[in-house]
Design a protein around this motif. Structure first.
Motif, PDB file in Angstrom:
ATOM      1  N   UNK A   1       0.858  -1.256  -0.057  1.00  0.00           N
ATOM      2  CA  UNK A   1       0.013  -0.152  -0.039  1.00  0.00           C
ATOM      3  C   UNK A   1       0.880   1.143   0.049  1.00  0.00           C
ATOM      4  N   UNK A   2       1.831   1.256   0.983  1.00  0.00           N
ATOM      5  CA  UNK A   2       2.862   2.521   0.824  1.00  0.00           C
ATOM      6  C   UNK A   2       3.501   2.576  -0.615  1.00  0.00           C
ATOM      7  N   UNK A   3       3.790   1.652  -1.157  1.00  0.00           N
ATOM      8  CA  UNK A   3       4.439   1.550  -2.893  1.00  0.00           C
ATOM      9  C   UNK A   3       3.519   2.532  -3.531  1.00  0.00           C
ATOM     10  N   UNK A   4       2.165   2.012  -3.253  1.00  0.00           N
ATOM     11  CA  UNK A   4       1.084   2.495  -4.384  1.00  0.00           C
ATOM     12  C   UNK A   4       0.914   4.171  -3.965  1.00  0.00           C
ATOM     13  N   UNK A   5       1.008   4.489  -2.675  1.00  0.00           N
ATOM     14  CA  UNK A   5       1.015   5.775  -2.244  1.00  0.00           C
ATOM     15  C   UNK A   5       2.102   6.704  -2.728  1.00  0.00           C
ATOM     16  N   UNK A   6       3.306   5.843  -2.739  1.00  0.00           N
ATOM     17  CA  UNK A   6       4.430   6.567  -3.299  1.00  0.00           C
ATOM     18  C   UNK A   6       4.327   7.031  -4.738  1.00  0.00           C
TER      19      UNK A   6
ATOM     20  N   UNK B   1      10.640   8.734  -9.062  1.00  0.00           N
ATOM     21  CA  UNK B   1      11.462   7.631  -8.673  1.00  0.00           C
ATOM     22  C   UNK B   1      12.627   7.831  -7.790  1.00  0.00           C
ATOM     23  N   UNK B   2      13.352   9.211  -8.067  1.00  0.00           N
ATOM     24  CA  UNK B   2      14.326   9.560  -7.183  1.00  0.00           C
ATOM     25  C   UNK B   2      14.055   9.880  -5.649  1.00  0.00           C
ATOM     26  N   UNK B   3      12.907  10.314  -5.285  1.00  0.00           N
ATOM     27  CA  UNK B   3      12.383  10.556  -4.315  1.00  0.00           C
ATOM     28  C   UNK B   3      11.465   9.491  -3.410  1.00  0.00           C
ATOM     29  N   UNK B   4      11.411   8.286  -4.042  1.00  0.00           N
ATOM     30  CA  UNK B   4      10.983   7.347  -3.212  1.00  0.00           C
ATOM     31  C   UNK B   4      11.562   6.689  -2.108  1.00  0.00           C
ATOM     32  N   UNK B   5      13.090   6.467  -2.199  1.00  0.00           N
ATOM     33  CA  UNK B   5      13.819   6.056  -1.074  1.00  0.00           C
ATOM     34  C   UNK B   5      13.573   7.109  -0.069  1.00  0.00           C
TER      35      UNK B   5
ATOM     36  N   UNK C   1       9.321  -1.179  -4.896  1.00  0.00           N
ATOM     37  CA  UNK C   1       8.091  -1.109  -5.692  1.00  0.00           C
ATOM     38  C   UNK C   1       7.604   0.218  -6.095  1.00  0.00           C
ATOM     39  N   UNK C   2       7.698   1.124  -5.138  1.00  0.00           N
ATOM     40  CA  UNK C   2       7.354   2.586  -5.339  1.00  0.00           C
ATOM     41  C   UNK C   2       8.160   3.423  -6.680  1.00  0.00           C
ATOM     42  N   UNK C   3       9.577   3.098  -6.346  1.00  0.00           N
ATOM     43  CA  UNK C   3      10.487   3.129  -7.643  1.00  0.00           C
ATOM     44  C   UNK C   3      10.085   2.714  -8.925  1.00  0.00           C
ATOM     45  N   UNK C   4       9.568   1.195  -9.210  1.00  0.00           N
ATOM     46  CA  UNK C   4       9.351   0.687 -10.277  1.00  0.00           C
ATOM     47  C   UNK C   4       7.985   1.064 -10.721  1.00  0.00           C
ATOM     48  N   UNK C   5       7.114   1.494  -9.939  1.00  0.00           N
ATOM     49  CA  UNK C   5       5.921   2.247 -10.138  1.00  0.00           C
ATOM     50  C   UNK C   5       5.957   3.437 -10.819  1.00  0.00           C
ATOM     51  N   UNK C   6       6.636   4.439 -10.122  1.00  0.00           N
ATOM     52  CA  UNK C   6       7.046   5.774 -10.573  1.00  0.00           C
ATOM     53  C   UNK C   6       7.703   5.795 -11.923  1.00  0.00           C
ATOM     54  N   UNK C   7       8.752   4.669 -12.174  1.00  0.00           N
ATOM     55  CA  UNK C   7       9.550   4.634 -13.400  1.00  0.00           C
ATOM     56  C   UNK C   7       8.708   4.423 -14.722  1.00  0.00           C
TER      57      UNK C   7
END
Length: 154
Positions: free
Chosen positions: A75-80, A87-91, A132-138
């Protein structure tokens, strides 16, 4: 002349994003805990969210809480992806959410979390949320930008 996707320092936006991420983290963790508690017929408590000794994998309830934390990282990855969109700011945001959770657990228990299970769970969840957040953002960042009105014969 501004460059494409130039970064502008906007502290109000960053604070709003962080508050949104932290709120979603705790609301969705509560949601997942309610669901897994209903399935496993266990008692609901704030200790499940904040007490580091409740993540004991030798007990059935500890494993259920671990599942809720893993689902919460999804859920956190989807909210990212929906809130941060970079993607640079997900971490940065994922680690900040988990550091604030560490501080919240420390305050709730009045002592620093010392169980290895708590640390491993949070490290894995932060990593999963970040990747997962970086993947979705990318995937969103790499979409083709449609250019309308250009000549096709050039």
């Amino acid at each position: 002349m501004a460059s494409f996707r130039s970064y502008v320092w906007d502290p109000i936006l960053i604070i709003a994003q962080m508050l949104s991420m932290q709120t979603i983290f705790y609301v969705s963790l509560g949601f997942w805990l309610i669901i897994v508690d209903k399935i496993s017929n266990t008692n609901k408590s704030l200790d499940q969210m904040f007490n580091h000794s409740s993540l004991d994998i030798s007990s059935g309830s500890g494993k259920i809480i671990l599942v809720a934390f893993m689902l919460n990282s999804l859920t956190g990855a989807i909210s990212l992806w929906l809130i941060i969109r970079r993607s640079k700011q997900c971490w940065d945001f994922a680690i900040t959410v988990h550091i604030i959770h560490l501080l919240s657990c420390w305050i709730y228990n009045v002592r620093f979390p010392s169980t290895m299970t708590w640390w491993l769970t949070n490290i894995v969840c932060a990593s999963l949320m970040t990747v997962l957040g970086e993947y979705l953002c990318m995937r969103s960042e790499m979409k083709a930008i449609p250019v309308a009105g250009g000549r096709a014969d050039l």
